[in-house]
Design an enzyme around this catalytic site. Structure first.
Site, PDB file in Angstrom:
ATOM      1  N   ASN A 190      -2.315 -90.261  15.807  1.00 51.87           N
ATOM      2  CA  ASN A 190      -3.650 -89.684  15.611  1.00 51.87           C
ATOM      3  C   ASN A 190      -4.125 -90.079  14.210  1.00 51.87           C
ATOM      4  O   ASN A 190      -3.617 -89.548  13.216  1.00 51.87           O
ATOM      5  CB  ASN A 190      -3.545 -88.155  15.752  1.00 51.87           C
ATOM      6  CG  ASN A 190      -4.840 -87.454  15.394  1.00 51.87           C
ATOM      7  OD1 ASN A 190      -5.892 -88.083  15.284  1.00 51.87           O
ATOM      8  ND2 ASN A 190      -4.757 -86.152  15.205  1.00 51.87           N
ATOM      9  N   LYS A 249      -6.895 -89.526  12.864  1.00 52.30           N
ATOM     10  CA  LYS A 249      -7.829 -88.536  12.301  1.00 52.30           C
ATOM     11  C   LYS A 249      -9.043 -89.231  11.684  1.00 52.30           C
ATOM     12  O   LYS A 249      -9.534 -90.204  12.229  1.00 52.30           O
ATOM     13  CB  LYS A 249      -7.102 -87.645  11.284  1.00 52.30           C
ATOM     14  CG  LYS A 249      -5.801 -87.060  11.814  1.00 52.30           C
ATOM     15  CD  LYS A 249      -5.294 -85.941  10.958  1.00 52.30           C
ATOM     16  CE  LYS A 249      -3.910 -85.543  11.425  1.00 52.30           C
ATOM     17  NZ  LYS A 249      -3.465 -84.272  10.921  1.00 52.30           N
ATOM     18  N   HIS A 282      -6.856 -80.047  19.403  1.00 56.66           N
ATOM     19  CA  HIS A 282      -6.099 -80.252  18.169  1.00 56.66           C
ATOM     20  C   HIS A 282      -6.345 -79.075  17.226  1.00 56.66           C
ATOM     21  O   HIS A 282      -7.452 -78.543  17.169  1.00 56.66           O
ATOM     22  CB  HIS A 282      -6.504 -81.573  17.501  1.00 56.66           C
ATOM     23  CG  HIS A 282      -5.563 -81.957  16.403  1.00 56.66           C
ATOM     24  ND1 HIS A 282      -5.642 -81.415  15.150  1.00 56.66           N
ATOM     25  CD2 HIS A 282      -4.506 -82.805  16.392  1.00 56.66           C
ATOM     26  CE1 HIS A 282      -4.666 -81.916  14.403  1.00 56.66           C
ATOM     27  NE2 HIS A 282      -3.965 -82.765  15.133  1.00 56.66           N
ATOM     28  N   GLU A 335      -6.828 -78.872  14.179  1.00 62.91           N
ATOM     29  CA  GLU A 335      -7.925 -79.034  13.208  1.00 62.91           C
ATOM     30  C   GLU A 335      -9.268 -78.718  13.860  1.00 62.91           C
ATOM     31  O   GLU A 335     -10.186 -78.206  13.218  1.00 62.91           O
ATOM     32  CB  GLU A 335      -7.874 -80.455  12.618  1.00 62.91           C
ATOM     33  CG  GLU A 335      -6.714 -80.567  11.627  1.00 62.91           C
ATOM     34  CD  GLU A 335      -6.065 -81.920  11.542  1.00 62.91           C
ATOM     35  OE1 GLU A 335      -6.665 -82.924  11.995  1.00 62.91           O
ATOM     36  OE2 GLU A 335      -4.930 -81.986  11.017  1.00 62.91           O
ATOM     37  N   GLU A 362       2.198 -78.402  18.629  1.00 62.58           N
ATOM     38  CA  GLU A 362       1.956 -78.695  17.224  1.00 62.58           C
ATOM     39  C   GLU A 362       1.810 -77.390  16.442  1.00 62.58           C
ATOM     40  O   GLU A 362       0.698 -76.835  16.346  1.00 62.58           O
ATOM     41  CB  GLU A 362       0.676 -79.516  17.079  1.00 62.58           C
ATOM     42  CG  GLU A 362       0.736 -80.845  17.782  1.00 62.58           C
ATOM     43  CD  GLU A 362      -0.137 -81.875  17.078  1.00 62.58           C
ATOM     44  OE1 GLU A 362       0.399 -82.916  16.702  1.00 62.58           O
ATOM     45  OE2 GLU A 362      -1.329 -81.618  16.887  1.00 62.58           O
ATOM     46  N   GLY A 386       0.481 -81.876   8.699  1.00 66.84           N
ATOM     47  CA  GLY A 386       0.003 -82.413   7.424  1.00 66.84           C
ATOM     48  C   GLY A 386       0.568 -81.679   6.216  1.00 66.84           C
ATOM     49  O   GLY A 386       0.078 -81.822   5.103  1.00 66.84           O
ATOM     50  N   SER A 446       4.174 -83.205  11.006  1.00 62.22           N
ATOM     51  CA  SER A 446       4.947 -83.869   9.953  1.00 62.22           C
ATOM     52  C   SER A 446       6.142 -84.653  10.497  1.00 62.22           C
ATOM     53  O   SER A 446       7.226 -84.650   9.908  1.00 62.22           O
ATOM     54  CB  SER A 446       5.397 -82.867   8.895  1.00 62.22           C
ATOM     55  OG  SER A 446       4.267 -82.278   8.272  1.00 62.22           O
TER      56      SER A 446
END
Ligand code: PEP
Length: 253
Positions: free
Chosen positions: A9, A11, A95, A97, A169, A175, A215
């Site tokens: 991904n 991003k 996701h 985010e 996730e 991240g 990560s």
């Protein structure tokens, strides 16, 4: 036997030039090896150019998001037809985010899941708890809710396991450089597999893929990926470095 699946991904990173170079290096590194399924999800403006680079390679193209209407006055949004038009096979939905920074809820994500499947796109549905939720011992309740609402009304068919992939996730691991331990990942994946079995049937439960994301790096990939219910990885930061991404793909073997 589940074929592992590693997706990158990207991003909101890369330029046209770096996207082309990254895709070119991934294509060279993967060659025609199909023992691991691989996909990359570049930003929308680079989908077409990365799609060109991927031609002839088994690496699939993925969108990072979509809007669940066919077309219309939805400024700034991208439809399923547009993703298919530029060669996408997959789309990442739900996701963290988008859930936590852009305010998407389970019902909206579910509309996207059903729109994607109806259009013929394969879905990577992300689920995962925040640190607060984990510390309050709500991990399973959150996963259950995101899974059940995310997959509501999904049409069942014998090839459903090809069309829906779940990515576990944990939000606290994305991240942050702090990944779930292999045991934490395995526990969550086993829970998701059992719950999906109740929702969609035992056959689907044994066949569908659950990626771990959060990560994942070359040095922790092997220990995570060797867990029995971890079927691959959704990789953010490390997918922006071709050597690191390819090392994770190799770790999935
Ligand atoms: C992700 O974006 O899905 C992700 C897991 O990011 P990272 O690997 O950087 O934690």
């Amino acid at each position: 036997m589940r074929t592992p699946f590693v997706a990158g991904n990207w991003k909101m990173f890369t330029t046209a030039d770096s996207a082309r170079k990254l895709a070119t290096a991934a294509v060279a590194g993967v060659g025609q090896d199909q023992r691991v399924r691989v996909a990359v999800a570049p930003p929308f403006p680079y989908l077409a150019l990365v799609g060109e680079v991927l031609k002839g390679s088994p690496i699939a193209l993925s969108g990072q998001n979509l809007y669940p209407e066919k077309e219309g006055a939805f400024t700034g949004e991208v439809s399923t037809a547009m993703l298919l038009d530029v060669g996408c096979k997959y789309v990442i939905l739900g996701h963290s985010e988008r859930r936590h920074k852009l305010g998407e809820n389970d019902l909206f994500i579910n509309r996207k899941v059903n729109a994607a499947l109806a259009a013929g796109l394969r879905v990577i549905l992300c689920v995962g708890e925040t640190l607060e939720e984990r510390e309050a011992d709500h991990t399973e309740a959150v996963l259950e809710r995101q899974l059940t609402l995310g997959l509501a009304d999904v049409p069942t068919s014998p090839d459903l396991h090809e069309r829906v992939v779940i990515a576990y996730e944990p939000v606290w691991a994305i991240g942050t450089g702090r990944n779930a331990t292999p045991d934490q990942a395995q526990l969550a994946h086993a829970f998701l597999r059992a719950r999906v079995g109740q929702l969609l049937g035992a056959t689907f439960a044994s066949q569908f893929l659950i990626q771990y994301g959060g990560s994942v790096k070359p040095d922790n990939a092997a220990s995570l990926l060797k867990q029995p219910d971890v079927d691959g990885a959704l990789v953010g930061g490390a997918s922006l470095n071709a050597d690191h991404f390819l090392a994770i793909v190799r770790a999935a073997l």
